[in-house]
Design a protein around this motif. Structure first.
Motif, PDB file in Angstrom:
ATOM      1  N   LYS A   1      81.790 -15.759  -4.452  1.00 27.12           N
ATOM      2  CA  LYS A   1      81.780 -17.175  -4.528  1.00 27.12           C
ATOM      3  C   LYS A   1      80.423 -17.539  -3.955  1.00 27.12           C
ATOM      4  O   LYS A   1      79.508 -18.463  -4.221  1.00 27.12           O
ATOM      5  N   GLY A   2      79.765 -16.671  -2.870  1.00 26.00           N
ATOM      6  CA  GLY A   2      78.668 -16.994  -2.102  1.00 26.00           C
ATOM      7  C   GLY A   2      78.868 -17.629  -0.886  1.00 26.00           C
ATOM      8  O   GLY A   2      79.667 -18.921  -0.724  1.00 26.00           O
ATOM      9  N   ALA A   3      78.285 -17.407   0.296  1.00 23.60           N
ATOM     10  CA  ALA A   3      78.419 -17.985   1.526  1.00 23.60           C
ATOM     11  C   ALA A   3      77.580 -19.306   1.800  1.00 23.60           C
ATOM     12  O   ALA A   3      76.646 -19.414   1.183  1.00 23.60           O
ATOM     13  N   PRO A   4      78.005 -20.252   2.566  1.00 23.09           N
ATOM     14  CA  PRO A   4      77.061 -21.497   2.690  1.00 23.09           C
ATOM     15  C   PRO A   4      75.775 -21.105   3.402  1.00 23.09           C
ATOM     16  O   PRO A   4      75.494 -20.073   3.996  1.00 23.09           O
ATOM     17  N   PRO A   5      74.909 -22.120   3.172  1.00 21.95           N
ATOM     18  CA  PRO A   5      73.594 -21.610   3.762  1.00 21.95           C
ATOM     19  C   PRO A   5      73.570 -21.574   5.363  1.00 21.95           C
ATOM     20  O   PRO A   5      72.957 -20.640   6.034  1.00 21.95           O
ATOM     21  N   VAL A   6      74.439 -22.093   6.080  1.00 23.71           N
ATOM     22  CA  VAL A   6      74.737 -21.823   7.379  1.00 23.71           C
ATOM     23  C   VAL A   6      74.669 -20.544   7.959  1.00 23.71           C
ATOM     24  O   VAL A   6      74.464 -20.071   8.866  1.00 23.71           O
ATOM     25  N   CYS A   7      75.419 -19.719   7.035  1.00 14.93           N
ATOM     26  CA  CYS A   7      75.908 -18.485   7.501  1.00 14.93           C
ATOM     27  C   CYS A   7      74.627 -17.479   7.186  1.00 14.93           C
ATOM     28  O   CYS A   7      74.453 -16.672   7.870  1.00 14.93           O
ATOM     29  N   TYR A   8      73.831 -17.934   6.189  1.00 17.55           N
ATOM     30  CA  TYR A   8      72.627 -17.108   6.028  1.00 17.55           C
ATOM     31  C   TYR A   8      71.884 -17.547   7.240  1.00 17.55           C
ATOM     32  O   TYR A   8      70.989 -16.431   7.472  1.00 17.55           O
ATOM     33  N   GLU A   9      71.801 -18.653   7.806  1.00 20.73           N
ATOM     34  CA  GLU A   9      70.732 -19.019   8.855  1.00 20.73           C
ATOM     35  C   GLU A   9      71.348 -18.397  10.217  1.00 20.73           C
ATOM     36  O   GLU A   9      70.412 -17.721  10.760  1.00 20.73           O
ATOM     37  N   ALA A  10      72.640 -18.178  10.336  1.00 16.88           N
ATOM     38  CA  ALA A  10      72.864 -17.264  11.554  1.00 16.88           C
ATOM     39  C   ALA A  10      72.603 -15.916  11.221  1.00 16.88           C
ATOM     40  O   ALA A  10      72.393 -15.332  12.235  1.00 16.88           O
ATOM     41  N   ALA A  11      72.884 -15.359   9.951  1.00 18.44           N
ATOM     42  CA  ALA A  11      72.498 -14.122   9.705  1.00 18.44           C
ATOM     43  C   ALA A  11      71.041 -13.596  10.057  1.00 18.44           C
ATOM     44  O   ALA A  11      70.458 -12.604  10.635  1.00 18.44           O
ATOM     45  N   ARG A  12      70.155 -14.511   9.174  1.00 18.51           N
ATOM     46  CA  ARG A  12      68.613 -14.558   9.642  1.00 18.51           C
ATOM     47  C   ARG A  12      68.255 -14.435  10.901  1.00 18.51           C
ATOM     48  O   ARG A  12      67.410 -13.692  11.680  1.00 18.51           O
ATOM     49  N   LYS A  13      68.866 -15.190  11.865  1.00 18.39           N
ATOM     50  CA  LYS A  13      68.504 -15.497  13.193  1.00 18.39           C
ATOM     51  C   LYS A  13      68.985 -14.247  14.050  1.00 18.39           C
ATOM     52  O   LYS A  13      68.088 -13.820  14.890  1.00 18.39           O
ATOM     53  N   ALA A  14      70.060 -13.822  13.600  1.00 20.85           N
ATOM     54  CA  ALA A  14      70.521 -12.402  14.345  1.00 20.85           C
ATOM     55  C   ALA A  14      69.647 -11.476  14.090  1.00 20.85           C
ATOM     56  O   ALA A  14      69.132 -10.511  14.789  1.00 20.85           O
ATOM     57  N   LEU A  15      69.208 -11.229  12.910  1.00 11.58           N
ATOM     58  CA  LEU A  15      68.341 -10.169  12.362  1.00 11.58           C
ATOM     59  C   LEU A  15      66.928 -10.469  12.815  1.00 11.58           C
ATOM     60  O   LEU A  15      66.499  -9.140  12.989  1.00 11.58           O
ATOM     61  N   SER A  16      66.491 -11.426  13.249  1.00  9.43           N
ATOM     62  CA  SER A  16      65.137 -11.570  14.032  1.00  9.43           C
ATOM     63  C   SER A  16      65.093 -10.941  15.351  1.00  9.43           C
ATOM     64  O   SER A  16      64.016 -10.898  15.888  1.00  9.43           O
ATOM     65  N   GLY A  17      66.344 -10.917  15.927  1.00 10.67           N
ATOM     66  CA  GLY A  17      66.401 -10.197  17.314  1.00 10.67           C
ATOM     67  C   GLY A  17      67.101 -11.179  18.379  1.00 10.67           C
ATOM     68  O   GLY A  17      67.352 -10.522  19.404  1.00 10.67           O
ATOM     69  N   TYR A  18      67.458 -12.079  17.868  1.00 12.67           N
ATOM     70  CA  TYR A  18      68.119 -13.197  18.777  1.00 12.67           C
ATOM     71  C   TYR A  18      69.572 -12.896  18.857  1.00 12.67           C
ATOM     72  O   TYR A  18      70.234 -12.634  17.743  1.00 12.67           O
ATOM     73  N   SER A  19      70.183 -13.032  20.002  1.00 12.19           N
ATOM     74  CA  SER A  19      71.666 -12.531  20.184  1.00 12.19           C
ATOM     75  C   SER A  19      72.160 -13.732  21.253  1.00 12.19           C
ATOM     76  O   SER A  19      71.729 -13.884  22.392  1.00 12.19           O
ATOM     77  N   ASN A  20      73.042 -14.303  20.837  1.00 12.75           N
ATOM     78  CA  ASN A  20      73.744 -15.323  21.816  1.00 12.75           C
ATOM     79  C   ASN A  20      75.066 -14.530  22.546  1.00 12.75           C
ATOM     80  O   ASN A  20      75.729 -15.248  23.470  1.00 12.75           O
ATOM     81  N   VAL A  21      75.301 -13.372  22.321  1.00  7.34           N
ATOM     82  CA  VAL A  21      76.213 -12.640  22.940  1.00  7.34           C
ATOM     83  C   VAL A  21      75.677 -11.268  23.623  1.00  7.34           C
ATOM     84  O   VAL A  21      76.759 -10.328  23.936  1.00  7.34           O
ATOM     85  N   GLY A  22      74.780 -11.051  23.907  1.00  6.13           N
ATOM     86  CA  GLY A  22      74.050  -9.775  24.293  1.00  6.13           C
ATOM     87  C   GLY A  22      74.244  -8.632  23.438  1.00  6.13           C
ATOM     88  O   GLY A  22      73.830  -8.787  22.396  1.00  6.13           O
TER      89      GLY A  22
END
Length: 375
Positions: free
Chosen positions: A330-351
């Motif tokens: 079906k395809g995930a919502p844009p917000v899920c892609y935003e979270a994925a890209r942010k994590a891939l960029s090196g940012y982590s809010n859970v260490g």
């Protein structure tokens, strides 16, 4: 061959090679995947899920039957033990009765022997001896007493023998009854053992069937996973061969991250998993799930590809529940892609967390909303 013909030939071969190259390239990126192929995979998956569901139903019925057999077998064993105890008690009673019978028989025989001796003595002496004993009395009263005494002696012997004979007869009847009771108990015991044997045989058959159902379920689960992968592959490749539309990125795109790089197809997978695990929560929970996935890709303890991480056995439940395949198709919502890209960029809010569960489980870690991140 003229130079013109030679040039035409070269051009023709060049074009032919270019066409072949393009065909091979498209074949590698999934141009041969078709909506029909995806539909066929989905139908096979549905059929396998139906088969799995049937096997699970049969498994549940068999487990219920086994529990029933266990209960019956336990009850039969108790009955058999009780009957055996009764048989043992009857055996002891018969043994005691036999002792009494032997003693009574010996006593009756001795009494009978003594009586015969007295009768024999009477005949040997003749009736005159008894008459003499009676008539030699000094008075009528003494004579009557002697006659009465002799009569009582004979009557006592006769009564004593009759009593013993009655006792022997009574004991024999009791012994016969006890033996009949014992025979009946032994029959009940044999019947109970036969039922236990049948229950055990039925149990063995049911357990073999249960094992077959468990294997069938396991086989179906493996096939379902394969069909889901095929559906994902078909869904990722069907189209123009150049990529996807909407929220998804082009297939050739490579996303470079902090020590991690993924293809657009892998980004689609990551976004779909984020949606499955935290789509009903806020952005921070989604980012936490995305960070866990990235941390696993970086960790030497986990596989180093997106597909292997997400499909690792026993890890992400949406893969075997079928939710992941649906979300990806079906395809995930844009917000899920935003979270994925942010994590891939090196940012982590859970260490460096590499796992997450519902916070209600009580596991210690970083709690964000309803989810706790740990590891």
């Amino acid at each position: 061959m003229s130079s013109i013909k030679r040039n035409r030939t070269i051009k023709f071969l060049t074009v032919a090679m270019l066409v072949l190259s393009i065909s091979v390239s498209f074949g590698q990126t999934g141009v041969f995947a078709t909506p029909e192929g995806k539909k066929a995979a989905e139908e096979k998956k549905a059929e396998e899920e139906k088969k799995k569901s049937q096997a699970e139903g049969d498994k549940a019925d068999t487990e219920s039957y086994i529990n029933e057999l266990n209960s019956k077998a336990a009850s039969l064993k108790e009955q058999a033990a009780e009957v055996q105890a009764q048989c043992d008690a009857k055996t002891v009673e018969i043994s005691e009765i036999n002792k009494k019978l032997d003693a009574a028989t010996v006593a009756a025989k001795n009494q009978y022997t003594n009586m015969r001796k007295r009768i024999k003595l009477m005949y040997e002496k003749g009736t005159s001896g008894y008459l003499e004993a009676i008539f030699s009395s000094g008075s009528i009263s003494e004579m009557l007493n002697r006659a009465q005494y002799i009569s009582e002696v004979f009557g006592f012997d006769k009564k004593l023998v009759e009593n013993y004979n009655n006792k022997v007869s009574e004991i024999k009847d009791l012994k016969a009854q006890l033996e009949e009771d014992k025979k009946e108990l032994e029959s009940l015991n044999a019947s109970a053992k036969e039922k236990i044997k049948y229950a055990n045989e039925s149990m063995a058959t049911a357990q073999a069937e249960l094992k077959a159902y468990v294997k069938s379920i396991s086989d179906s689960e493996e096939k379902i996973k394969e069909y889901e992968k095929e559906i994902i592959a078909q869904g990722a490749s069907v189209g123009t061969g150049t990529g996807k539309t909407g929220n998804q990125t082009t297939q050739k795109e490579i996303i470079q991250g902090d020590g991690v790089s993924v293809t657009s197809e892998e980004l689609d997978m990551m976004a779909a998993m984020i949606y499955c695990e935290a789509g009903a929560e806020g952005f921070e929970e989604m980012l936490g799930v995305a960070s866990v996935i990235v941390n696993r890709l970086k960790s030497s303890k986990y596989p180093n590809t997106m597909e292997a991480v997400l499909w690792q056995k026993g890890q992400f439940a949406p893969t075997w529940e079928g939710k992941f395949a649906k979300a990806l198709a079906k395809g995930a919502p844009p917000v899920c892609y935003e979270a994925a890209r942010k994590a891939l960029s090196g940012y982590s809010n859970v260490g460096t967390s590499i796992g997450f569960k519902l916070a209600s489980t009580g596991i210690e870690g970083i709690v964000i909303g309803k989810i706790v991140f740990f590891g």
